[in-house]
Design a protein around this motif. Sequence first.
Motif, PDB file in Angstrom:
ATOM      1  N   HIS A 130       0.864  -1.187   0.000  1.00  0.00           N
ATOM      2  CA  HIS A 130       0.000   0.000   0.000  1.00  0.00           C
ATOM      3  C   HIS A 130       0.894   1.228   0.000  1.00  0.00           C
ATOM      4  CE1 HIS A 130      -3.826   2.094   0.680  1.00  0.00           C
ATOM      5  NE2 HIS A 130      -3.066   2.977   1.297  1.00  0.00           N
ATOM      6  N   PRO A 131       0.771   2.116  -1.005  1.00  0.00           N
ATOM      7  CA  PRO A 131      -0.118   1.979  -2.166  1.00  0.00           C
ATOM      8  C   PRO A 131       0.359   0.874  -3.101  1.00  0.00           C
ATOM      9  CG  PRO A 131       1.300   3.884  -2.425  1.00  0.00           C
ATOM     10  CD  PRO A 131       1.554   3.374  -1.036  1.00  0.00           C
ATOM     11  N   VAL A 132      -0.378   0.642  -4.153  1.00  0.00           N
ATOM     12  CA  VAL A 132      -0.081  -0.458  -5.060  1.00  0.00           C
ATOM     13  C   VAL A 132       1.177  -0.160  -5.872  1.00  0.00           C
ATOM     14  CG1 VAL A 132      -1.487   0.402  -6.988  1.00  0.00           C
ATOM     15  CG2 VAL A 132      -1.178  -2.076  -6.673  1.00  0.00           C
ATOM     16  N   SER A 133       1.940  -1.206  -6.196  1.00  0.00           N
ATOM     17  CA  SER A 133       3.149  -1.053  -6.998  1.00  0.00           C
ATOM     18  C   SER A 133       2.799  -0.829  -8.471  1.00  0.00           C
ATOM     19  CB  SER A 133       4.026  -2.300  -6.872  1.00  0.00           C
ATOM     20  OG  SER A 133       4.391  -2.538  -5.540  1.00  0.00           O
ATOM     21  N   THR A 134       3.752  -0.247  -9.196  1.00  0.00           N
ATOM     22  CA  THR A 134       3.627  -0.053 -10.647  1.00  0.00           C
ATOM     23  C   THR A 134       4.497  -1.083 -11.350  1.00  0.00           C
ATOM     24  OG1 THR A 134       3.251   2.320 -10.356  1.00  0.00           O
ATOM     25  CG2 THR A 134       3.924   1.568 -12.544  1.00  0.00           C
ATOM     26  N   LEU A 135       3.937  -1.763 -12.356  1.00  0.00           N
ATOM     27  CA  LEU A 135       4.655  -2.835 -13.057  1.00  0.00           C
ATOM     28  C   LEU A 135       5.109  -2.394 -14.438  1.00  0.00           C
ATOM     29  CD1 LEU A 135       2.336  -5.861 -12.151  1.00  0.00           C
ATOM     30  CD2 LEU A 135       4.561  -5.309 -11.145  1.00  0.00           C
TER      31      LEU A 135
END
Length: 215
Positions: A130-135
Amino acid sequence: MKGEKAILQCLYELDGDSLYAVKWYKENEEFYRYVPKARPPQVSYVVEGIKVDHQESNNQNVVLKSVNLKTTGLYRCEVSAEAPSFSSAQKEGYLQVIVLPLRGPQITGEKKQYENGDELNLNCTSDKSHPVSTLKWYINENQAPTIFLSNYPSQIHHNGLMSSILGLRMKLTNDHFVDGNLRVRCVATFSSQQWQSNKESILQKIDNREAMLLG
């Protein structure tokens, strides 16, 4: 980070006035007040996500114990002086509580051998955070073009953490193979840190001739 203590600091100059009160707000809801002439001078109020440590807090610092995701929000400090000026000033800032991923992203869907003309169909899933990772996908060290990417909604877990999912879909040609191998890599970026899968997928190509020899 989740579970740590947060120290919020409010620095001010009274220019000869006497302090009346320092008040702290989260999203316009007061949670801490320091009034030097009151007994006791400190008082805190119940606000979700906030636990004030009175022993470490004072007129300039307020310490929050064991922060969690609900501690995230906009905080404001308001300082006011006694008579005769009754002057006041305030400042605000945003606090975000984060949860780091424990491991790198995971690649699924790969086969170990591919022929020219095969469809490459992979998914990359980030670890909970949290927050979400970027791929991002890389093909032979080059970032994969957008046309090969499939975006999926983030996966939300029961504890409020999230995982991102990014697909890689493409038709393979001879140009994608270097010395008989295709190297694909998925990288998850979180809070300026890169969390990279322990494994790269090195996919072996079998062209028509090799397939006939093996067959």
